[in-house]
Design a protein around this motif. Structure first.
Motif, mmCIF file in Angstrom:
data_model
loop_
_atom_site.group_PDB
_atom_site.id
_atom_site.type_symbol
_atom_site.label_atom_id
_atom_site.label_comp_id
_atom_site.label_asym_id
_atom_site.label_seq_id
_atom_site.Cartn_x
_atom_site.Cartn_y
_atom_site.Cartn_z
ATOM 1 N N ALA A 87 49.765 59.276 3.809
ATOM 2 C CA ALA A 87 49.954 58.062 4.584
ATOM 3 C C ALA A 87 51.158 58.191 5.517
ATOM 4 O O ALA A 87 51.144 57.685 6.646
ATOM 5 N N TRP A 88 52.188 58.852 5.045
ATOM 6 C CA TRP A 88 53.395 59.045 5.833
ATOM 7 C C TRP A 88 53.169 59.977 7.013
ATOM 8 O O TRP A 88 53.610 59.696 8.129
ATOM 9 N N SER A 89 52.485 61.070 6.769
ATOM 10 C CA SER A 89 52.350 62.096 7.789
ATOM 11 C C SER A 89 51.082 61.989 8.619
ATOM 12 O O SER A 89 51.040 62.501 9.745
ATOM 13 N N HIS A 90 50.056 61.349 8.099
ATOM 14 C CA HIS A 90 48.772 61.288 8.784
ATOM 15 C C HIS A 90 48.238 59.871 8.974
ATOM 16 O O HIS A 90 47.096 59.710 9.413
ATOM 17 N N TYR A 91 49.007 58.866 8.665
ATOM 18 C CA TYR A 91 48.648 57.468 8.890
ATOM 19 C C TYR A 91 47.360 57.085 8.171
ATOM 20 O O TYR A 91 46.546 56.334 8.706
ATOM 21 N N GLU A 92 47.177 57.606 6.985
ATOM 22 C CA GLU A 92 45.999 57.315 6.182
ATOM 23 C C GLU A 92 46.364 56.354 5.061
ATOM 24 O O GLU A 92 47.144 56.694 4.177
ATOM 25 N N TYR A 93 45.778 55.167 5.097
ATOM 26 C CA TYR A 93 46.083 54.118 4.127
ATOM 27 C C TYR A 93 44.809 53.602 3.495
ATOM 28 O O TYR A 93 43.828 53.313 4.190
ATOM 29 N N ALA A 94 44.837 53.442 2.177
ATOM 30 C CA ALA A 94 43.663 52.993 1.443
ATOM 31 C C ALA A 94 43.573 51.473 1.351
ATOM 32 O O ALA A 94 42.476 50.938 1.207
ATOM 33 N N HIS A 95 44.696 50.770 1.421
ATOM 34 C CA HIS A 95 44.729 49.337 1.178
ATOM 35 C C HIS A 95 45.270 48.611 2.403
ATOM 36 O O HIS A 95 46.295 49.007 2.967
ATOM 37 N N TRP A 96 44.601 47.530 2.759
ATOM 38 C CA TRP A 96 44.951 46.776 3.964
ATOM 39 C C TRP A 96 44.943 45.284 3.701
ATOM 40 O O TRP A 96 44.131 44.783 2.921
ATOM 41 N N GLY A 97 45.846 44.576 4.376
ATOM 42 C CA GLY A 97 45.818 43.129 4.362
ATOM 43 C C GLY A 97 44.873 42.593 5.414
ATOM 44 O O GLY A 97 44.219 43.340 6.151
ATOM 45 N N GLN A 98 44.792 41.272 5.504
ATOM 46 C CA GLN A 98 43.842 40.625 6.406
ATOM 47 C C GLN A 98 44.368 40.466 7.827
ATOM 48 O O GLN A 98 43.594 40.178 8.737
ATOM 49 N N GLY A 99 45.658 40.622 8.024
ATOM 50 C CA GLY A 99 46.262 40.520 9.336
ATOM 51 C C GLY A 99 46.866 39.155 9.612
ATOM 52 O O GLY A 99 46.457 38.145 9.052
ATOM 53 N N THR A 100 47.857 39.136 10.498
ATOM 54 C CA THR A 100 48.474 37.899 10.950
ATOM 55 C C THR A 100 48.716 37.995 12.450
ATOM 56 O O THR A 100 49.158 39.024 12.954
#
Length: 123
Positions: free
Chosen positions: A104-117
């Protein structure tokens, strides 16, 4: 293993400040790298900032470096994005994301996301 919810968005004038919060639940917060992303209408999703497991290292996108600050409080299970000197170009939906992997740090890969604001900056 973690649920995320963003808050703190709204309407602000150019030059103003806003602080976004990302509240985490159903997980051990310190196990996750946390990132902030944004997406404006008609634009691709853009990396904004990231913070590592204990807050010792941060990373910022070029467009926000020097104006935005990411932080976290693992005891409260909350991450923040302090946004100063806001510009109309900062208008977007802002998303919080989390991932336990160093990728996630080096390749911007994230498994979990919020709904946005939504953040809207008027000129």
């Amino acid at each position: 293993q973690v649920l995320l919810e963003e808050s703190g968005g709204g309407l602000v004038q150019a030059g103003g400040s806003l602080r976004l919060s990302c509240a985490a639940s159903a997980g051990i917060f310190s196990r996750y790298i946390v990132g902030w992303f944004r997406q404006a209408p008609g634009k691709e999703r853009e990396f904004v900032a990231a913070i590592n497991w204990y807050g010792g290292n941060t990373n910022y996108g070029d467009s926000v470096r020097g104006r935005f600050t990411i932080s976290r409080d693992n005891a409260k299970n909350v991450a923040y994005l302090q946004m100063n000197s806001l510009e109309p170009e900062d208008t977007a939906v802002y998303y919080c994301a989390a991932d336990a992997s160093a990728r996630a740090w080096s390749h911007y890969e994230y498994a979990h996301w919020g709904q946005g604001t939504q953040v809207t900056v008027s000129s």
